[in-house]
Enzyme design. Structure first.
Site, PDB file in Angstrom:
ATOM      1  N   ASP A 162       8.191   5.786  17.697  1.00  0.00           N
ATOM      2  CA  ASP A 162       7.365   6.723  16.440  1.00  0.00           C
ATOM      3  C   ASP A 162       7.057   7.945  17.115  1.00  0.00           C
ATOM      4  OD1 ASP A 162       5.470   7.073  14.250  1.00  0.00           O
ATOM      5  OD2 ASP A 162       5.869   4.898  14.013  1.00  0.00           O
ATOM      6  N   HIS A 180       0.927   9.340  13.432  1.00  0.00           N
ATOM      7  CA  HIS A 180       1.589   7.977  12.821  1.00  0.00           C
ATOM      8  C   HIS A 180       1.798   6.913  13.714  1.00  0.00           C
ATOM      9  CE1 HIS A 180       4.975   6.050  10.681  1.00  0.00           C
ATOM     10  NE2 HIS A 180       4.376   6.527   9.715  1.00  0.00           N
ATOM     11  N   ASN A 189       9.668   4.073   1.657  1.00  0.00           N
ATOM     12  CA  ASN A 189       8.745   4.533   0.737  1.00  0.00           C
ATOM     13  C   ASN A 189       9.385   5.189  -0.702  1.00  0.00           C
ATOM     14  OD1 ASN A 189       7.071   3.450   2.431  1.00  0.00           O
ATOM     15  ND2 ASN A 189       6.329   5.473   3.349  1.00  0.00           N
ATOM     16  N   VAL A 228      18.229  -6.667  11.528  1.00  0.00           N
ATOM     17  CA  VAL A 228      16.764  -6.203  11.807  1.00  0.00           C
ATOM     18  C   VAL A 228      15.867  -7.086  10.646  1.00  0.00           C
ATOM     19  CG1 VAL A 228      17.268  -3.972  12.383  1.00  0.00           C
ATOM     20  CG2 VAL A 228      16.739  -4.502  10.214  1.00  0.00           C
ATOM     21  N   SER A 266       5.382   1.868   6.286  1.00  0.00           N
ATOM     22  CA  SER A 266       5.216   2.044   8.078  1.00  0.00           C
ATOM     23  C   SER A 266       3.938   1.239   8.447  1.00  0.00           C
ATOM     24  CB  SER A 266       4.834   3.634   8.176  1.00  0.00           C
ATOM     25  OG  SER A 266       6.213   4.492   8.161  1.00  0.00           O
TER      26      SER A 266
END
Length: 651
Positions: free
Chosen positions: A315, A351, A439, A453, A521
């Site tokens: 991140d 974040h 998003n 994943v 997220s």
């Protein structure tokens, strides 16, 4: 009069006509003019590309010589080329250097022959469309040169653009289109907005936006809490929305069709996070967020902390000066690795700190409690500015350091073959990647769209945020009887595995504060934290310790099958549903049953007996339903559906 050649003009052959003379004269004048101008001609900029050898097509090496002889000359030459072994990375590098106008800037991925953790090609089981373990070259070249290289490779070279990645951040979605350019003239008005916090104190650095009118207008409040925004047009009734986003410690504010005054400041009073009933005394005493409670983390025995498990947060870094993150001591600044790899603990965006707090906030007496506070956290800093090549590098770090679970709250514009190969390598090394779906309210973004994943969508819950906060704008139309809804921003599709809380999620942000954010997220770290607890404490993994793709797939299976459907939406938006911590950990008992010294209250919902082997405490005996599934070869799958039934076979 001498005879001229047919179609000629009477001039001697080779002598230019008048038009040619004029053209050459213009060229000379243009050249002189260009020479007189200082500067550089505009040409195509070189971009970063990923280049790597591809293996031979499946089965090409097994073609019998007799069958080869039966082919025509062209087909035979193509088949012979296909039977040749894949070029080595070093030979590809030499070829690139020989082409010229290509700058090789880095090599990412595995070292030659095998990874440094000792996992070679054999451990991948041939998965990943011919993935090799030699790594990937990062080279700068023009698009034209890349096309030429791809053509020369004849399918035996991977050549793809090194895409920029995006954090799946919780920022307000701006209007898609601007209806016109900024007016040159016409009426304008100044609107003053004053943002106040607790006890009427002015709040600086709050982002304030007005929507509607000719153009949206945005600014940031000053030390006195006031921001002055320019409104094109002098009619405040054109304003359709007022949005205020504080930097930290307060709920956001949103008002549709606000009553705005042009004559005096318009005051917005923000609510402190700690004034919300569920967050009382934040941060003076440790608090569980609503998402953790929804997943029943509050009923998990306190000794379940994820000890012995390694989690990587790829991140924007993590602010280890924060009281909830000070126990994080390992990391890798991928974007600055050439200058200083140790700056991973600086998070200018906040974040990564927010995601890390949801996963593993560690102080038992202060702030927000994370899912796995005892796990070993590794931070790979990839933002701002991260690209596919750097994500490949970060995953290589995870392989080398034997990371168990990786949180990926990021996405790109399109699937990447180079990244997919690295994800497959990581999975083969026992690294489980959990990714946010995106998003954009559209199809699932990559890498969450990869079948290797676990893709996480976002849900919210009514009454877990103030009615006048911007979180209300995320409420979908599929609210169920318990108040759960699908977040309007959440991406959807058949690739979704599970959903998790992603609206109004309170977690840590720099320097030592808290913020309530929205986004997939924020949903993915809930699942990452629970996955770490499952690996650390579920009995299955006390026996299944060998790092392998099978271990990762078993973890994903448990996460899916521990979930319960929520909202009134379909699986394309919520997958199997929201994972339940008690079921995932194998602690969901019959009513009132005691697990060790920990009394578990009667759950208000449950799973079909036998749906998840080992999840129900039944004296070690599986149900007849599970026995029937086991005999049919579908044990462990809901309603007999095999693994991947909700996922496409490829991306």
């Amino acid at each position: 009069m001498p005879k001229t050649p047919q179609g000629g003009t009477g001039e001697q052959p080779g002598q230019p006509d008048g038009n040619e003379k004029h053209s050459r004269s213009d060229d000379s004048a243009g050249a002189r003019a260009r020479d007189a101008i200082s500067g550089r001609a505009v040409v195509e900029r070189k971009k970063k590309y990923l280049v790597a050898p591809r293996s031979s097509p499946a089965g090409a090496g097994f073609m019998a010589p007799l069958a080869l002889a039966a082919l025509g000359p062209l087909a035979r030459s193509m088949a012979t080329a296909a039977m040749e072994p894949a070029p080595s990375l070093s030979s590809v590098q030499q070829a690139l250097q020989g082409l010229g106008d290509i700058d090789i800037v880095d090599t990412v991925g595995a070292p030659s022959g095998a990874t440094s953790s000792g996992i070679g090609l054999a451990s991948l089981g041939g998965a990943g469309n011919g993935a090799v373990a030699e790594g990937v070259l990062v080279a700068r070249m023009t698009d034209r040169k890349a096309g030429e290289l791809l053509q020369r490779g004849q399918g035996r070279l991977l050549v793809e653009r090194d895409q920029h990645l995006q954090l799946l951040d919780p920022m307000l979605q701006r209007p898609d289109l601007v209806s016109s350019l900024t007016p040159y003239s016409g009426p304008t008005a100044e609107v003053a907005i004053t943002v106040l916090g607790k006890d009427g104190a002015p709040l600086a650095e709050a982002e304030v936006s007005l929507f509607g009118g000719v153009l949206p207008s945005t600014g940031t409040s000053g030390p006195d809490g006031t921001v002055r925004l320019l409104l094109y047009g002098d009619d405040p009734h054109m304003i359709s929305g007022l949005y205020v986003k504080p930097r930290a410690d307060y709920w956001s504010f949103y008002q549709r069709d606000p009553e705005i005054s042009l004559a005096e400041p318009n005051v917005v009073m923000l609510r402190a996070l700690a004034d919300w009933p569920a967050l009382q005394n934040l941060p003076r005493q440790s608090t569980l967020g609503w998402g953790a409670r929804a997943m029943r983390l509050d009923l998990v025995p306190p000794q379940y902390g994820g000890m012995g498990i390694k989690i990587a947060v790829i991140d924007s870094g993590a602010a280890t000066a924060h009281g909830n993150l000070k126990h994080i001591r390992a990391g890798f600044d991928v974007i600055n690795k050439a200058t200083d790899r140790t700056t991973w603990n600086t998070d200018t965006l906040g974040h990564g700190s927010h995601c890390a707090g949801v996963i593993a906030a560690g102080d038992p007496t202060w702030g927000i409690r994370g899912f796995a506070p005892d796990a070993e956290i590794h931070v790979c800093k990839l933002f701002p500015g991260g690209q596919i090549s750097q994500l490949i590098d970060a995953l290589e770090y995870c392989i080398e350091n034997q990371i168990d679970v990786v949180n990926l709250s990021l996405g790109g514009g399109a699937p990447s073959e180079a990244l997919e190969r690295q994800i497959v390598r990581a999975k083969g090394a026992g690294v489980a990647c959990i990714a946010a779906s995106g998003n954009s309210s559209g199809p699932v973004q990559y890498p969450a769209a990869s079948p290797h994943v676990l893709a996480v969508a976002a849900i919210g819950k009514i009454d877990e945020f103030p009615y006048d906060s911007y979180h209300t704008e995320t409420v979908g139309s599929d609210i169920d009887a318990q108040g759960y809804f699908t977040a309007r921003f959440s991406c959807f599709g058949p690739q979704i595995d599970v959903c998790a809380p992603g609206v109004g999620i309170v977690s840590s942000v720099p320097p030592n504060n808290f913020a309530a954010w929205d986004g997939t997220s924020m949903a993915a770290p809930h699942v990452t934290g629970l996955a770490a607890l499952v690996l650390a404490h579920r009995a299955d993994f006390q026996m299944l310790r060998a790092r392998s793709a099978e271990r990762v797939e078993r973890l994903f299976q448990i996460m899916r099958l521990s979930a319960r459907p929520l909202t009134l939406s379909d699986p394309s938006r919520i997958g199997y549903g929201m994972p339940d911590a008690l079921v995932a950990l194998g602690l969901s008992p019959a009513a009132g049953q005691q697990v060790g010294n920990w009394q578990i209250p009667t759950p208000s919902y449950g799973m079909i007996p036998g749906m998840l082997p080992g999840a129900m405490i039944d004296g070690g005996q599986h149900s007849q339903a599970y026995a029937a599934q086991q005999a049919a070869g579908t044990a462990g799958f809901p309603f007999g559906m095999p693994m991947g039934g909700m996922r496409p076979s490829g991306w």
